[in-house]
Design an enzyme around this catalytic site. Structure first.
Site, mmCIF file in Angstrom:
data_model
loop_
_atom_site.group_PDB
_atom_site.id
_atom_site.type_symbol
_atom_site.label_atom_id
_atom_site.label_comp_id
_atom_site.label_asym_id
_atom_site.label_seq_id
_atom_site.Cartn_x
_atom_site.Cartn_y
_atom_site.Cartn_z
ATOM 1 N N ARG A 107 0.904 -1.296 0.038
ATOM 2 C CA ARG A 107 0.067 0.035 0.111
ATOM 3 C C ARG A 107 1.039 1.267 -0.034
ATOM 4 O O ARG A 107 1.622 1.411 1.159
ATOM 5 C CB ARG A 107 -1.016 -0.099 1.205
ATOM 6 C CG ARG A 107 -1.781 1.265 1.453
ATOM 7 C CD ARG A 107 -2.974 1.186 2.323
ATOM 8 N NE ARG A 107 -3.838 0.383 1.579
ATOM 9 C CZ ARG A 107 -5.314 0.566 2.245
ATOM 10 N NH1 ARG A 107 -5.553 1.102 3.317
ATOM 11 N NH2 ARG A 107 -6.085 -0.250 1.679
ATOM 12 N N HIS A 134 -7.147 0.622 -6.892
ATOM 13 C CA HIS A 134 -7.576 -0.065 -5.526
ATOM 14 C C HIS A 134 -8.235 -1.407 -6.123
ATOM 15 O O HIS A 134 -9.270 -1.773 -5.821
ATOM 16 C CB HIS A 134 -8.299 0.577 -4.671
ATOM 17 C CG HIS A 134 -8.460 0.070 -3.229
ATOM 18 N ND1 HIS A 134 -7.713 -1.160 -2.813
ATOM 19 C CD2 HIS A 134 -8.941 0.347 -1.963
ATOM 20 C CE1 HIS A 134 -7.735 -1.663 -1.485
ATOM 21 N NE2 HIS A 134 -8.758 -0.802 -1.173
ATOM 22 N N GLN A 137 -9.859 -4.014 -3.999
ATOM 23 C CA GLN A 137 -11.387 -3.556 -3.618
ATOM 24 C C GLN A 137 -12.201 -3.985 -4.561
ATOM 25 O O GLN A 137 -13.227 -4.500 -4.409
ATOM 26 C CB GLN A 137 -11.321 -1.954 -3.266
ATOM 27 C CG GLN A 137 -12.437 -1.521 -2.803
ATOM 28 C CD GLN A 137 -12.975 -1.695 -1.449
ATOM 29 O OE1 GLN A 137 -12.422 -1.944 -0.507
ATOM 30 N NE2 GLN A 137 -14.283 -2.371 -1.376
ATOM 31 N N ASP A 228 -17.225 6.836 -1.991
ATOM 32 C CA ASP A 228 -16.138 6.590 -1.128
ATOM 33 C C ASP A 228 -15.714 7.901 -0.677
ATOM 34 O O ASP A 228 -16.422 8.953 -1.235
ATOM 35 C CB ASP A 228 -15.116 6.108 -2.122
ATOM 36 C CG ASP A 228 -13.684 5.977 -1.238
ATOM 37 O OD1 ASP A 228 -13.434 5.985 -0.212
ATOM 38 O OD2 ASP A 228 -12.624 5.984 -2.290
ATOM 39 N N CYS A 269 -16.651 1.277 0.168
ATOM 40 C CA CYS A 269 -15.573 0.524 0.392
ATOM 41 C C CYS A 269 -14.940 0.461 1.779
ATOM 42 O O CYS A 269 -14.222 -0.346 2.297
ATOM 43 C CB CYS A 269 -14.267 0.844 -0.448
ATOM 44 S SG CYS A 269 -13.670 2.716 -0.411
ATOM 45 N N ARG A 297 -13.800 -8.887 0.925
ATOM 46 C CA ARG A 297 -12.381 -8.721 0.686
ATOM 47 C C ARG A 297 -11.452 -10.163 0.760
ATOM 48 O O ARG A 297 -10.628 -10.354 0.225
ATOM 49 C CB ARG A 297 -11.777 -7.435 1.437
ATOM 50 C CG ARG A 297 -12.496 -6.285 1.474
ATOM 51 C CD ARG A 297 -11.963 -5.652 0.247
ATOM 52 N NE ARG A 297 -10.617 -5.531 -0.093
ATOM 53 C CZ ARG A 297 -10.056 -4.577 0.226
ATOM 54 N NH1 ARG A 297 -10.311 -3.470 0.916
ATOM 55 N NH2 ARG A 297 -8.524 -4.646 0.031
#
Ligand code: CP
Ligand code: NVA
Length: 317
Positions: A107, A134, A137, A228, A269, A297
């Protein structure tokens, strides 16, 4: 994609690193992992490192559980505890890590850092979020939509808010799976041009990609409403300016959600900022599927790891 000795190393930095067929396969595998709670041993004897330069709850924990459930070991590395924090170039860190571990889940702030890890480490690198995408996700998101609505092809997903990393990956995943996508952002906050271009180039003829500045137009008749945060990790310096641009128009509230199909599902998310991009009552309301989405996830990442490592020579490393 790169080669190490005789072995092919697959990275997952972007949805564009896999084909639509492979994406469908990963989602089907994820359904199987979820249904049967399969405990594959694909990662037996392998150690994966997770290098996180930003905070995380879901991605970090779901990856650690996924790796362990697939028989592997997991080492969590905080950026501020590595020599990179004292100026060691990332390409040097990548070359060293690649000699110890069998994969790097990273990340990062800049997507370029993922490319450096992939270029120099010689082991699979997985994007656990960058400023550009991402993708893990998006795997869970597509799994969730399929689970809740029974299909993907032909449904319409509306993303309202910032054209950020989550939005970019959703555009690619939707396009690859024949999901119509409508994005509504304020002017100047649209998704990355190169992502939209790539999506338009690969979209099946009947799949729509609309980049709009009207939340109402995007949400009207949609099957899925997705939002988001307005201020992503790394954007904190612009927080006040962003909130004044996005609010109140781009907030997902009851009034906006009422424009979608009565059966529409609401996705986020997480983490959610109640009172900013989403209201408490919609997040906690009957349309919301965010907890199942978060659970997915784990299942989606198990399928991804299974996909990436079943292609590795067993003598690899
Ligand atoms: N959705 C997501 O990536 O959450 P975390 O930041 O908690 O990992
Ligand atoms: N767009 C958000 C997603 C967090 C999971 C961020 O990058 O901070």
């Amino acid at each position: 994609m790169s080669w190490k000795g005789e072995s092919m190393v697959r990275h997952f930095l972007s949805l564009m690193d896999i084909s639509p067929e492979e994406l469908k396969k990963i989602i089907c595998e994820a359904e199987k992992f979820k249904k049967s709670r399969v405990r594959s041993s694909i990662l037996n004897g392998r150690v994966l490192a997770a290098l996180f330069l930003k905070p995380s709850t879901r991605t970090r924990v779901s990856f650690e559980v996924a790796v362990r459930q697939l028989g592997g070991d997991f080492i969590f590395l905080r950026g501020d505890e590595l020599q990179t924090a004292r100026g060691e170039p990332l390409k040097d860190t990548a070359r060293v890590l690649g000699r110890y571990v069998d994969g790097i889940i990273a990340r990062v702030y800049s997507h370029r850092d993922l490319e450096t890890l992939a270029e120099y480490s010689g082991v699979p690198v997985i994007n656990a979020l960058s400023d550009m995408e991402h993708p893990c996700q998006a795997l869970a998101d597509m799994l969730t939509v399929k689970e809740k609505l029974g299909r993907l092809n032909g449904i319409t997903l509306a993303f309202v808010g910032d054209g950020n990393n989550v939005c970019n990956s959703l555009i690619l995943a939707c396009t690859m799976l024949g999901v119509n996508i409508r994005v509504a952002t304020p002017e100047g906050y649209e998704p990355a041009e190169e992502i939209v271009k790539a999506a338009l180039a690969m979209a099946p003829p009947e799949t729509e990609i609309q980049i709009l500045n009207s939340p109402e137009k995007a949400v009207e008749g949609a099957d899925v409403v997705y939002t988001d945060v307005f201020v992503s990790m790394g954007d904190e310096a612009e927080a006040n300016e962003r909130l004044s641009v996005f609010l109140p128009r781009f907030q997902v509230n009851r009034e906006l959600l009422n424009l979608a199909k009565p059966s529409a599902i609401l996705m986020h998310c997480l983490p959610a900022h109640r009172g900013e991009e989403i209201t408490e009552d919609t997040l906690e309301g009957e349309h919301s599927v965010v907890w199942d989405q978060a659970e997915n996830r784990l299942h989606a990442q198990k399928a991804l790891l299974n996909f990436l490592y079943s292609r590795q020579d067993s003598s690899f490393k």
